[in-house]
Design an enzyme around this catalytic site. Structure first.
Site, PDB file in Angstrom:
ATOM      1  N   LYS A   1     -48.171 -85.620 -83.336  1.00  0.00           N
ATOM      2  CA  LYS A   1     -49.494 -85.007 -83.130  1.00  0.00           C
ATOM      3  C   LYS A   1     -50.586 -86.074 -83.069  1.00  0.00           C
ATOM      4  O   LYS A   1     -50.539 -87.041 -83.838  1.00  0.00           O
ATOM      5  CB  LYS A   1     -49.741 -84.082 -84.339  1.00  0.00           C
TER       6      LYS A   1
ATOM      7  N   LYS B   1     -49.416 -85.521 -96.521  1.00  0.00           N
ATOM      8  CA  LYS B   1     -50.559 -86.335 -96.951  1.00  0.00           C
ATOM      9  C   LYS B   1     -50.275 -87.008 -98.289  1.00  0.00           C
ATOM     10  O   LYS B   1     -50.715 -88.126 -98.541  1.00  0.00           O
ATOM     11  CB  LYS B   1     -51.823 -85.476 -97.067  1.00  0.00           C
TER      12      LYS B   1
ATOM     13  N   LYS C   1     -56.368 -88.015 -86.716  1.00  0.00           N
ATOM     14  CA  LYS C   1     -57.431 -88.927 -87.145  1.00  0.00           C
ATOM     15  C   LYS C   1     -56.871 -90.043 -88.012  1.00  0.00           C
ATOM     16  O   LYS C   1     -57.460 -91.110 -88.119  1.00  0.00           O
ATOM     17  CB  LYS C   1     -58.448 -88.167 -88.009  1.00  0.00           C
TER      18      LYS C   1
HETATM   19  P1  AMP Z   1     -58.582 -82.077 -88.714  1.00  0.00           P
HETATM   20  O1  AMP Z   1     -58.508 -83.230 -87.768  1.00  0.00           O
HETATM   21  O2  AMP Z   1     -57.377 -81.989 -89.569  1.00  0.00           O
HETATM   22  O3  AMP Z   1     -59.887 -81.988 -89.449  1.00  0.00           O
HETATM   23  O4  AMP Z   1     -58.504 -80.763 -87.804  1.00  0.00           O
HETATM   24  C1  AMP Z   1     -59.584 -80.031 -87.314  1.00  0.00           C
HETATM   25  C2  AMP Z   1     -59.121 -78.955 -86.334  1.00  0.00           C
HETATM   26  O5  AMP Z   1     -58.558 -79.574 -85.179  1.00  0.00           O
HETATM   27  C3  AMP Z   1     -58.038 -78.007 -86.876  1.00  0.00           C
HETATM   28  O6  AMP Z   1     -58.269 -76.702 -86.372  1.00  0.00           O
HETATM   29  C4  AMP Z   1     -56.774 -78.574 -86.325  1.00  0.00           C
HETATM   30  O7  AMP Z   1     -55.775 -77.600 -86.181  1.00  0.00           O
HETATM   31  C5  AMP Z   1     -57.228 -79.102 -84.966  1.00  0.00           C
HETATM   32  N1  AMP Z   1     -56.416 -80.233 -84.552  1.00  0.00           N
HETATM   33  C6  AMP Z   1     -56.274 -81.427 -85.206  1.00  0.00           C
HETATM   34  N2  AMP Z   1     -55.446 -82.237 -84.530  1.00  0.00           N
HETATM   35  C7  AMP Z   1     -55.039 -81.557 -83.427  1.00  0.00           C
HETATM   36  C8  AMP Z   1     -54.170 -81.858 -82.330  1.00  0.00           C
HETATM   37  N3  AMP Z   1     -53.556 -83.022 -82.226  1.00  0.00           N
HETATM   38  N4  AMP Z   1     -53.991 -80.913 -81.381  1.00  0.00           N
HETATM   39  C9  AMP Z   1     -54.617 -79.721 -81.464  1.00  0.00           C
HETATM   40  N5  AMP Z   1     -55.443 -79.373 -82.470  1.00  0.00           N
HETATM   41  C10 AMP Z   1     -55.663 -80.267 -83.436  1.00  0.00           C
END
Ligand code: AMP
Ligand code: TRP
Length: 337
Positions: A200, A113, A203
């Protein structure tokens, strides 16, 4: 019997996508039946990179609505907003003072990041995992369901609890903080980008077509899946390292359609991408439609939602204050008269 405690959260940044759903939220829905479950919207984490103050409150509420729309049931769990519980920031500060800086500089997500922020890296971004540790440790959490990418942050929370608080400040055999376990389900733990099966789904990807958001319309879903990267082989298969896109889409298809991977492998073994994509699109629209309906109901009349958040806040306040008090006592703070 005392149930084990679960805590997790998602940031209210941008739109929640199917990776967040399949990697995190979906698991909470199952856990709430058998565990004492707390889930929060981690809005303090959302300001570790530049944010838009006009959008923050709305996105926070919208994320909480998504939790409910995905099946979180306020009768079985507590849903709250991180910034409403001041103990999170307070414990974060205390943990900051006992966490070595070099533990933080090792964090992979920080490095990734930080590159994107150029010259504008905040202390908050470096501190992000300590705040996450505070979130988890305040609730004496046994299990923390997250996607694979959060594993290192969970290890940090464990190290802070065990080595920095319990080992230094606890009386023998009376740990102050519970050392949590990560819960990373194999299936869905890592949903990959639609435009690059080796990356991956995220967002923050500039390309909107790389992810399906939970609130995307059927038309948009159809368009994104049409554009999704394919290869020139006929027949889809799991686990072929040179075909990451096939593996990713089959994996997603299997989860959202509720079919066993073995059955999906047989179903798709001989069909080309041209036949698979409409099947996949249909399954995706069918899976997301009830979530979107419930979400729209909740947002059109937020009375129910705000009540759920008020109740969650009361429960979270109670549990977190007790832990914070234990930590402050162990560290020798003045107790007042
Ligand atoms: P974030 O988008 O970083 O706020 O992630 C929120 C939750 O979603 C966390 O538990 C991440 O590990 C999970 N997560 C985010 N992106 C992925 C992805 N591509 N595949 C699986 N889990 C995800
Ligand atoms: N860092 C997590 C993510 O990006 C979000 C998060 C913050 C979290 N605090 C948490 C997840 C506590 C689980 C428990 O996904």
């Amino acid at each position: 019997m005392i149930q084990k405690r679960v805590l997790s959260g998602v940031q209210p940044t941008g739109s929640i996508h199917i990776g967040n759903w399949l990697g995190a939220i979906r698991n909470w829905v199952d856990l709430q039946d058998t565990h004492d479950t707390f889930v929060c919207v981690v809005d303090l984490h959302a300001i570790t990179v530049p944010h838009d103050p006009k959008k923050l409150a709305n996105e926070t509420l919208s994320t909480a609505a998504i939790y409910l729309a995905c099946g979180m049931d306020p009768k079985k769990c507590s849903i709250f907003i991180q910034s409403e519980i001041t103990a999170h920031s307070e414990l974060c500060w205390i943990l900051n003072c006992i966490t070595p800086l070099n533990w933080m500089e090792r964090m992979i997500q920080f490095k990734e990041k930080a590159i994107k922020q150029g010259d504008n890296v905040s202390i908050g971004l470096l501190d992000y995992p300590v705040l996450m540790a505070a979130d988890i440790l305040l609730y004496d959490s046994d299990l923390v369901p997250v996607g694979e990418d959060q594993k290192q942050h969970l290890e940090l929370a464990r190290d802070i609890a065990a080595q920095r608080i319990n080992a230094k400040f606890a009386k023998k055999d009376h740990p102050i903080l519970k050392v949590p376990q990560p819960l990373i389900l194999k299936n869905g733990a890592k949903i990959m980008s639609l435009t690059d099966g080796t990356k991956k789904m995220s967002k923050s990807d500039q390309n909107e077509n790389s992810r399906i958001s939970l609130l995307d319309s059927p038309d948009l879903i159809t368009k994104k899946i049409k554009k999704a990267k394919t290869d020139s082989e006929i027949g889809l298969e799991f686990n072929n390292p040179i075909r990451p896109e096939a593996n990713n889409l089959l994996n997603i298809y299997s989860i959202i359609s509720g079919k066993d991977p073995e059955d999906v492998a047989i179903e798709c073994k001989n069909i080309g991408w041209g036949k698979f994509k409409p099947l996949f699109t249909e399954a995706m629209i069918t899976a997301l439609s009830p979530i979107q309906n419930k979400y729209n109901d909740l947002m059109n009349d937020p009375y129910e939602l705000t009540n759920v958040l008020k109740e969650g806040k009361i429960k979270a306040e109670e549990v977190s204050q007790e832990t914070l008090k234990k930590v402050k006592n162990a560290l020798g703070f003045y107790k007042g008269s």
